[in-house]
Design an enzyme around this catalytic site. Sequence first.
Site, short mmCIF file in Angstrom:
data_model
loop_
_atom_site.label_atom_id
_atom_site.label_comp_id
_atom_site.label_asym_id
_atom_site.label_seq_id
_atom_site.Cartn_x
_atom_site.Cartn_y
_atom_site.Cartn_z
N HIS A 24 -97.62 -65.18 71.89
CA HIS A 24 -96.42 -65.78 70.23
C HIS A 24 -96.23 -64.39 69.37
O HIS A 24 -97.27 -64.36 68.92
CB HIS A 24 -96.54 -67.06 69.15
CG HIS A 24 -95.78 -67.27 68.88
ND1 HIS A 24 -94.78 -67.95 68.60
CD2 HIS A 24 -94.87 -66.22 67.61
CE1 HIS A 24 -93.46 -68.45 67.84
NE2 HIS A 24 -94.00 -67.23 67.06
N HIS A 26 -92.91 -61.55 69.15
CA HIS A 26 -91.88 -60.55 69.33
C HIS A 26 -91.04 -59.44 69.88
O HIS A 26 -92.02 -58.81 68.91
CB HIS A 26 -91.23 -60.25 67.62
CG HIS A 26 -90.67 -62.69 67.93
ND1 HIS A 26 -89.65 -63.72 67.86
CD2 HIS A 26 -91.83 -63.35 67.25
CE1 HIS A 26 -89.63 -64.86 67.40
NE2 HIS A 26 -90.92 -65.30 66.80
N ARG A 79 -79.87 -49.68 70.31
CA ARG A 79 -78.83 -49.86 70.86
C ARG A 79 -77.84 -49.84 72.05
O ARG A 79 -76.88 -50.55 72.39
CB ARG A 79 -77.95 -48.86 70.39
CG ARG A 79 -77.90 -48.69 68.33
CD ARG A 79 -77.22 -49.30 68.04
NE ARG A 79 -77.14 -49.98 66.72
CZ ARG A 79 -76.11 -48.84 65.77
NH1 ARG A 79 -75.77 -47.85 65.64
NH2 ARG A 79 -76.46 -48.57 64.66
N ASP A 146 -84.50 -65.70 72.49
CA ASP A 146 -84.35 -67.19 71.77
C ASP A 146 -82.91 -66.16 70.82
O ASP A 146 -82.53 -65.59 70.83
CB ASP A 146 -85.66 -67.15 70.78
CG ASP A 146 -86.24 -65.94 69.88
OD1 ASP A 146 -85.27 -64.63 69.75
OD2 ASP A 146 -87.61 -65.70 69.23
N GLY A 178 -85.89 -68.38 63.30
CA GLY A 178 -85.26 -68.05 62.78
C GLY A 178 -85.89 -68.73 61.48
O GLY A 178 -86.48 -69.76 61.45
N HIS A 203 -89.72 -72.44 67.79
CA HIS A 203 -90.50 -72.35 67.04
C HIS A 203 -90.12 -74.08 65.84
O HIS A 203 -89.22 -74.20 66.13
CB HIS A 203 -89.89 -71.26 65.47
CG HIS A 203 -90.61 -70.32 66.66
ND1 HIS A 203 -89.94 -69.72 67.49
CD2 HIS A 203 -90.80 -68.67 65.47
CE1 HIS A 203 -89.94 -68.34 68.21
NE2 HIS A 203 -91.11 -67.70 66.59
N GLU A 206 -93.62 -74.01 61.16
CA GLU A 206 -94.72 -73.09 59.89
C GLU A 206 -93.62 -73.51 58.88
O GLU A 206 -95.38 -73.50 58.04
CB GLU A 206 -93.39 -71.66 60.33
CG GLU A 206 -94.09 -70.26 59.93
CD GLU A 206 -93.58 -69.65 60.28
OE1 GLU A 206 -93.88 -68.14 60.39
OE2 GLU A 206 -91.93 -69.64 60.80
N ASP A 284 -97.66 -62.51 66.54
CA ASP A 284 -95.79 -62.32 65.75
C ASP A 284 -95.15 -62.07 66.23
O ASP A 284 -94.63 -61.26 66.53
CB ASP A 284 -95.94 -63.54 64.63
CG ASP A 284 -94.44 -63.78 64.48
OD1 ASP A 284 -93.90 -64.52 65.56
OD2 ASP A 284 -94.64 -64.65 63.20
#
Length: 342
Positions: A24, A26, A79, A146, A178, A203, A206, A284
């Site tokens: 987990h 990102h 980008r 995600d 989110g 997720h 939390e 995370d």
Amino acid sequence: MNSTAVPASGIEAFIRELPKVELHVHLEGSMQPETFLRLVRKHDVAGLPRSLEEVDAYYEFRDFPHFIDVYIASVEVLRDEEDFALLTADVAARLAAQNVRYAELHISLYNHLMRGIPASVVFAGVEHGRREAEREHGIRLRWIPDFPGDFGVEAGERTLDAVLADGPSSVVGFGVGGIEVDRVPFKGIYDRARAAGLHSLPHAGENGGPQRVWDAVTVLGAERIGHGIDSMKDPRLVDHLGQARIPVDVSPTSNLRTRAISTIEEHPLPRMLEAGLVVTLNSDDPPMFGTDLLNEYRTAHALGLGAADLALLARNGVAASYLDDADKRGLTAEIDAVLAGA
């Protein structure tokens, strides 16, 4: 818990020597300040920090919604294919330096799609970085695209469409993150994702309460739960997760920094292990939260977990991953050997 004692002078070496996986974490949230500033300057992105001091202040989160706002703004610096490759290579090198052998990284794909960046560009960049990392460091990476649940069903559908159209074979699952909203409306999306062979990795729990976890399991068919600390508020849910052996990917420092908990001492990680849950340890969004996976193991130790408990967390990570069985056996044997030598 089995809290095999290791002298304080040796626990740091033990943590570093443990072979690890991370399940987990990102990709975008792992961007180091130096990389962030390099890309801000490359693309001359207005309204974002221009110095390390400003980045530090930028990452002082008031609460979870504020963290989400900062996270969304931060991905603006990504980008082109080169940017995604640069980020992936840097993140992989830092993971490998912590003796992380394998990682499944969330990619905030919808946040790029909504900015007009095609999924093909995102995936080309991260795959370039992944291959480079495997050659240089031996670490293996896999992807969990995600979408932010608070952007609604349409965001989920668009993200899944992009994954099914352009996702490489290194995509192992599909996630939703989110701000924590009702998971039930995403049933159709997850039915479609699972039918296409993607693992359900949402997720939940939390800061949205145990019902979010129930919905993730019973409606979305979750195979692992991201965060899930609110599960401890419902004994029946704890029993179900334990009996079904559904792993819960826990990130203590993240929970503190986003105000999901008030103090690190109140984190339920020790109680989760005592209850028999399959808990994995994760970072995370490490630079945003001032942590990394090594620090999460130190934090777990400070919460009272001994060497055997830390080895169990590492072993759980391997078991909960999508490595093949032979690799799982080999990595588990290495963890056991480190524990035996402690």
